[in-house]
Design an enzyme around this catalytic site. Structure first.
Site, PDB file in Angstrom:
ATOM      1  N   HIS A 109       0.667  -1.313  -0.130  1.00  9.65           N
ATOM      2  CA  HIS A 109      -0.257   0.264  -0.063  1.00  9.65           C
ATOM      3  C   HIS A 109       0.778   1.107  -0.040  1.00  9.65           C
ATOM      4  O   HIS A 109       1.941   1.118   0.694  1.00  9.65           O
ATOM      5  CB  HIS A 109      -1.014   0.227   1.143  1.00  9.65           C
ATOM      6  N   HIS A 110       0.556   2.226  -0.666  1.00 10.58           N
ATOM      7  CA  HIS A 110       1.231   3.348  -0.908  1.00 10.58           C
ATOM      8  C   HIS A 110       1.242   4.416   0.525  1.00 10.58           C
ATOM      9  O   HIS A 110       2.250   5.122   0.673  1.00 10.58           O
ATOM     10  CB  HIS A 110       0.612   4.303  -2.019  1.00 10.58           C
ATOM     11  N   SER A 111       0.499   3.829   1.510  1.00  8.34           N
ATOM     12  CA  SER A 111       0.726   4.736   2.618  1.00  8.34           C
ATOM     13  C   SER A 111       1.828   4.092   3.460  1.00  8.34           C
ATOM     14  O   SER A 111       2.219   4.663   4.396  1.00  8.34           O
ATOM     15  CB  SER A 111      -0.715   4.583   3.446  1.00  8.34           C
TER      16      SER A 111
END
Lengths: 465, 465
Positions: B135-137
């Site tokens: 996930h980009h987070s």
């Protein structure tokens, strides 16, 4: 263009990231005797060439004047719906169940018709599998089973069967919905409360009124006796699917010896598995677990071992029973007899009730669960801990383009506060269990397969000693 | 426990069912020479036994006082994160891309650490693949590439490398985020507007102010010249991934002949592919398409063909350029020269600007897109049609436990109004394209691979004639 029924809307409305509302079916087939090694790849080619898609498989969601409707998808991309996939080495049932666990966890794309057909190669012993995934708003469990049966035949030599998604040349799907169920009950209330899902407060009010009426009646007090357990927590988004087939002969031998029904024996097997599973997690409640079990309400017969059990749950005489699973009882045989007696007492009570009274009782039974689902409130009203449901399947050996159907397993829905669903299918001379659970709330659900077997073995021991 | 940065929160906040916010990387490996046929299955066994999980792979989302935080997941279920999978017959790159397309479409379970590692067998020619999804987070594209490189080595004989998820014995991941980007810019504004994602109205106001200031300045009018196209529609949830590798030699020969940069040539290849793709759909806008391209802002050199292109996009001298793709130009060579000149002009303008001015300009460039992302409003502000981005990869042949890395392809994010993302990676002596698009908004994205090749061939023809 066709508006969605309140029940169909309900399935869309209840769907959350951690609570997908699709049902599935896993079928295992054997290669025809004369099949080449690349049989499944050829089958995939053949399926891909069947680009005709008919209702309901060509329908996608849309909205008209803020009302959800089904419309024909003009840009249907069959490659998205029909997937050809493979199991990793060594291609055992274990790898197949891991595959289905992962796939069943994924939400479907709402911009497209809500179904997927997975053809799976790489299973050992010249076998292959088909996993079908359909959103519950498009089709219910009973209808899904009917649609699946339509792609099958009892003729081993029959070839060129139309694919699932093209039923144009076949009889129309039966539009009847299954008997009383959680959904049916809530859907019914929705219909009476203004047709729209925008009226959730009205529906919740209605449910609350039902519940409170029930609580005042002494006959209904039993509805709130289920203990709280880890089965009744909030769930997460990933699933574990476990499946196992049992020879009906074994189950019937037990049912004959104890003078119970097949349904009692499979319920006792589930009870036994749940008991061992929860004990091993040090999480077995003191009070016995309660299961919601749909049962036949036909004239009760002392022993129905020699009848086809599946007919019991078909038709309109299905009632919802809250079955005490007696998970506090140590002895397997005694547990079975107590379960049998409990179910029997409810059936006897139902026999004295009018159909309207049964409908009201069922609504009351399901109201707290429905109330919670719709509002997320009142987690202390636990009326049942688990769903144990039986979907009738074909009673003869079936074939699909020459491949023999070896087993057919249901993959149902886990929900907040109902983290485990145990659905059974009858096929030919077998009963096949499909367990779907939240992977985090309920660790290692697959162990329950061993515990089901242990439960049956324990009962058999009582028979043979 | 560690609070999420505003940028990390942004990725969670922007995530929708049809807009997952994870990035991926696809790697193709060759078996070591002496490997047995069941090499991948053994590798899977070996990976499964590595149950040590270290940061950031052991972190899951939680919240403290309504603030999202990362906490250590105490019930980490490695089997959920590390998947062993297989391609169906005939196990070509086509089947691999279909696999990645499907997997990249699925949202991840937010109750767990937001990463998945897929080991994929069944690829022909004694090859296998790894698809990593994060996930980009949790990690950005540049950091992801760095983490992936840490599981690799340039030593063919090295074995027993620690798995991706256990970097305890390895150097700490570089916490630096990549240079200016859409995210960086919006994250920066978030930080200035009160730290919380609850302050979206404040951020949107700030963005609007930026945009309106820009619109009054004649130098910035160019920001609003992008035409509307099918690339800039609302997207659906399913993806198509397409990937292709190009020998750097071919690209360098073209870039030498035309006296441009490698980046100009790959941009021209993308322009060419987009032009053909849209023409075939009868959807090519009259006005040329505009791409957002991150480029190096180092002292410009007339031809950088002989330098390692990847260094250009590393470091802190990265600027965002709105590159006119001249898709209205018929002749490939002329198109390349125009693209080169356009990018060159922006670089020259940047050379005259202070770093602060460049940051302001970049913020302005990205503000309309960010404003739309955050508010869903103002769909007519189209400042660019597509993202073409270059992530530097390893420049030497790499190995993973003896298996040679043949290619490494980025799988990025498609978004509402940015239905296609073209990300490139440099590896060894190749440039590898990874295209991710919304499967419904942009039908048959995979055709663009042929059009990329055609685009390069057309340029080569100009060189050799």
């Amino acid at each position: 263009m066709k508006p969605l029924s309140p029940t169909d809307q309900l399935f869309l409305w209840l769907e959350k990231r951690q609570q997908p509302m699709h049902v599935g079916g896993l079928q295992i087939f054997s290669f025809p005797d004369d099949a080449p090694d690349d049989y499944v790849a050829r089958l995939a080619e053949q399926l891909r060439s069947n680009t005709e898609v008919t209702a309901p498989f060509d329908r996608r969601l849309d909205s008209r004047l803020a009302q959800p409707v089904w419309v024909r998808d003009k840009h249907l991309d069959l490659e998205h719906h029909v997937r050809f996939e493979a199991l990793p080495t060594p291609g055992r049932i274990r790898e197949l169940l891991a595959f289905v666990s992962a796939e069943h966890s994924h939400l479907m794309d709402r911009e497209r018709p809500l179904w997927e057909f997975h053809l799976i190669e790489g299973l050992g012993d010249r076998q292959f599998a088909v996993y079908i995934k359909v959103h519950h708003s498009l089709v219910d469990g009973i209808s899904a089973m009917k649609i699946i049966q339509r792609m099958l035949t009892t003729a081993p030599s029959k070839r060129n069967m139309p694919p699932l998604w093209d039923v144009s040349a076949q009889p129309k799907p039966d539009e009847d919905r299954s008997g009383p169920s959680l959904w049916h009950s809530v859907g019914h209330l929705l219909e009476q409360s203004g047709k729209q899902l925008g009226t959730v407060p009205a529906v919740a009010r209605e449910l609350l009124r039902t519940i409170n009426t029930g609580r005042k009646s002494p006959a209904h007090q039993s509805v709130f006796q289920a203990p709280r357990s880890i089965l009744n927590q909030k769930i997460t988004g990933s699933r574990r699917f476990a499946a196992q087939s049992y020879c009906l002969k074994r189950i019937k031998a037990v049912c004959k010896a104890y003078r119970t029904t097949v349904n009692d024996v499979v319920t006792a097997m589930c009870a036994s598995a749940l008991r061992t599973y929860l004990m091993n997690l040090d999480a077995l409640p003191d009070k016995p677990l309660i299961a919601m079990v749909p049962v036949s309400l036909r004239k009760y017969e002392r022993s129905d071992c020699d009848k086809a059990e599946d007919n019991q749950t078909g038709g309109n005489h299905v009632g919802v029973i809250l079955a005490n699973l007696y998970t506090d009882e140590n002895h397997a045989g005694t547990r079975l007899l107590k379960i049998h007696q409990g179910i029997q007492e409810t059936k006897d009570r139902y026999a004295l009730m009018s159909p309207e009274e049964i409908v009201n009782y069922t609504a009351l039974t399901l109201a707290p669960a429905a109330f919670h689902l719709l509002t997320g409130m009142a987690p202390k009203w636990q009326t049942f801990n688990v769903v144990i449901s039986n979907v009738p399947g074909p009673q003869k050996t079936c074939y699909w383009n020459g491949a023999r159907l070896e087993g057919i397993y249901p993959v149902s829905i886990a929900m907040d506060r109902l983290a485990l669903n145990m659905t059974l299918t009858s096929y030919n001379d077998h009963i096949e269990f499909g367990l779907i659970g939240c992977r985090r709330t309920l660790p290692s659900v697959q162990r329950m397969l061993d515990y089901l077997e242990d439960g049956l073995a324990e009962l058999e021991q009582g028979v043979f000693n």
